[in-house]
Design a protein around this motif. Sequence first.
Motif, PDB file in Angstrom:
ATOM      1  N   PHE A   1      66.802  44.920  -3.053  1.00  0.00           N
ATOM      2  CA  PHE A   1      65.645  45.814  -3.000  1.00  0.00           C
ATOM      3  C   PHE A   1      64.370  45.004  -2.776  1.00  0.00           C
ATOM      4  O   PHE A   1      64.207  43.908  -3.307  1.00  0.00           O
ATOM      5  N   SER A   2      63.452  45.580  -2.001  1.00  0.00           N
ATOM      6  CA  SER A   2      62.095  45.051  -1.875  1.00  0.00           C
ATOM      7  C   SER A   2      61.133  46.222  -2.029  1.00  0.00           C
ATOM      8  O   SER A   2      61.468  47.362  -1.680  1.00  0.00           O
ATOM      9  N   PHE A   3      59.939  45.945  -2.538  1.00  0.00           N
ATOM     10  CA  PHE A   3      58.996  47.012  -2.855  1.00  0.00           C
ATOM     11  C   PHE A   3      57.641  46.734  -2.201  1.00  0.00           C
ATOM     12  O   PHE A   3      57.164  45.600  -2.180  1.00  0.00           O
ATOM     13  N   TYR A   4      57.026  47.809  -1.678  1.00  0.00           N
ATOM     14  CA  TYR A   4      55.745  47.687  -0.993  1.00  0.00           C
ATOM     15  C   TYR A   4      54.852  48.873  -1.364  1.00  0.00           C
ATOM     16  O   TYR A   4      55.319  50.012  -1.410  1.00  0.00           O
ATOM     17  N   LEU A   5      53.583  48.598  -1.622  1.00  0.00           N
ATOM     18  CA  LEU A   5      52.589  49.657  -1.804  1.00  0.00           C
ATOM     19  C   LEU A   5      52.006  49.970  -0.431  1.00  0.00           C
ATOM     20  O   LEU A   5      51.471  49.087   0.239  1.00  0.00           O
ATOM     21  N   THR A   6      52.096  51.226   0.013  1.00  0.00           N
ATOM     22  CA  THR A   6      51.690  51.563   1.376  1.00  0.00           C
ATOM     23  C   THR A   6      50.780  52.782   1.406  1.00  0.00           C
ATOM     24  O   THR A   6      50.748  53.598   0.489  1.00  0.00           O
ATOM     25  N   SER A   7      50.051  52.878   2.514  1.00  0.00           N
ATOM     26  CA  SER A   7      49.163  54.014   2.764  1.00  0.00           C
ATOM     27  C   SER A   7      48.951  54.121   4.266  1.00  0.00           C
ATOM     28  O   SER A   7      48.992  53.112   4.978  1.00  0.00           O
ATOM     29  N   ILE A   8      48.706  55.335   4.752  1.00  0.00           N
ATOM     30  CA  ILE A   8      48.396  55.509   6.173  1.00  0.00           C
ATOM     31  C   ILE A   8      46.913  55.298   6.444  1.00  0.00           C
ATOM     32  O   ILE A   8      46.489  55.292   7.600  1.00  0.00           O
TER      33      ILE A   8
ATOM     34  N   GLN B   1      52.013  59.299  -6.088  1.00  0.00           N
ATOM     35  CA  GLN B   1      51.211  60.234  -6.863  1.00  0.00           C
ATOM     36  C   GLN B   1      52.034  61.375  -7.445  1.00  0.00           C
ATOM     37  O   GLN B   1      51.486  62.327  -7.992  1.00  0.00           O
ATOM     38  N   ASP B   2      53.356  61.280  -7.339  1.00  0.00           N
ATOM     39  CA  ASP B   2      54.238  62.344  -7.815  1.00  0.00           C
ATOM     40  C   ASP B   2      55.128  61.797  -8.923  1.00  0.00           C
ATOM     41  O   ASP B   2      55.189  60.592  -9.165  1.00  0.00           O
ATOM     42  N   ASP B   3      55.860  62.692  -9.577  1.00  0.00           N
ATOM     43  CA  ASP B   3      56.821  62.274 -10.592  1.00  0.00           C
ATOM     44  C   ASP B   3      57.956  61.524  -9.913  1.00  0.00           C
ATOM     45  O   ASP B   3      58.497  61.972  -8.905  1.00  0.00           O
TER      46      ASP B   3
ATOM     47  N   PHE C   1      59.226  51.931  -0.071  1.00  0.00           N
ATOM     48  CA  PHE C   1      57.798  52.099   0.172  1.00  0.00           C
ATOM     49  C   PHE C   1      57.230  53.036  -0.895  1.00  0.00           C
ATOM     50  O   PHE C   1      57.610  54.208  -0.964  1.00  0.00           O
ATOM     51  N   ILE C   2      56.346  52.525  -1.729  1.00  0.00           N
ATOM     52  CA  ILE C   2      55.653  53.353  -2.725  1.00  0.00           C
ATOM     53  C   ILE C   2      54.401  53.857  -2.035  1.00  0.00           C
ATOM     54  O   ILE C   2      53.374  53.173  -1.985  1.00  0.00           O
ATOM     55  N   HIS C   3      54.503  55.060  -1.468  1.00  0.00           N
ATOM     56  CA  HIS C   3      53.525  55.547  -0.496  1.00  0.00           C
ATOM     57  C   HIS C   3      52.426  56.387  -1.161  1.00  0.00           C
ATOM     58  O   HIS C   3      52.542  56.796  -2.307  1.00  0.00           O
ATOM     59  N   LYS C   4      51.355  56.610  -0.391  1.00  0.00           N
ATOM     60  CA  LYS C   4      50.151  57.329  -0.851  1.00  0.00           C
ATOM     61  C   LYS C   4      49.467  56.591  -2.004  1.00  0.00           C
ATOM     62  O   LYS C   4      48.876  57.216  -2.893  1.00  0.00           O
ATOM     63  N   SER C   5      49.519  55.282  -1.960  1.00  0.00           N
ATOM     64  CA  SER C   5      48.918  54.495  -3.035  1.00  0.00           C
ATOM     65  C   SER C   5      47.403  54.379  -2.889  1.00  0.00           C
ATOM     66  O   SER C   5      46.736  53.851  -3.783  1.00  0.00           O
TER      67      SER C   5
END
Length: 283
Positions: free
Chosen positions: A125-132, A59-61, A88-92
């Motif tokens: 590289f590996s990419f994941y959409l994550t959230s708590i 959610q940030d730049d 980890f692309i977090h707060k998704s």
Amino acid sequence: ETLFLESTSSVEKSDIANSSFIQFQIWDFPGQIDFFSNEVNTAAIFRGCNAIIFVIDAQDDHAQALTKLHTTAVKAHEANPDIRFEVFIHKSDGLADESKLQIQTNIKNQIAEDWNDSSANQMRFSFYLTSIYDHSIFEAFSKVVQKLIPQMSHLEALHDTLNSSCRIEKSFLFDVVSKIYISTDGSPVDMASYELCSDMIDVVIDISCIYGMNEDGMGLAYDGKSAAIIKLSNGMVLYLRHINRFLAIVCIMREECLERQGLIDYNIGCFKDGVAKVFHGNA
């Protein structure tokens, strides 16, 4: 509660090794500290690890984070060419599905462009959409850990053999403390199934803490006698069995399969022996 967490003001190192099969370190650097300064021996850190998890705020730049990621990856690759980068692309959770995928694509494309101009273009590289707020963070950690286990193909074969012998539809080998699944069978992982199995571990541990402890409060909430069956409203059953003091297997099967529970328990015993042999008795 996360809204009231204070920002990081100094380098904080946490060892995650509390009675868990999985052991790793978390290094939390404040944004104002350059961790490539002479104060931190980053080369020694990179040489001693197999993977680095780099977290980007969805959610940030992303510009500053991607610049830091590129610098970090170059330095890490110089010190350890075999190191993996898990992004980890977090707060998704606060984004629409279309926005999540677009952000993930943009980050991938930007990193690909950066590496076209870099000599370290073999970086993985590996990419994941994550959230708590859901199980996505646990699933992402699970996939990271699985890449670091050289015996993964043998574990998957054990799952497949167990499933075919007992008509099990899906099985997970969980680290009980972290609820990260160490391995599963060869079929695709359905997020809803994983969440059910993960939540079952919480249920078993909570009930064991209430009813399974000694009168003096001593004992373990998870031990060799730990086992549980949960029947679902759709005719499916969750079946949990102890593997060792770190690990549990949770299976999803149809309720009629329990008519052969003795056979299932025998095959899970064979699975347990197989896991012990895979890890040479060190698990």
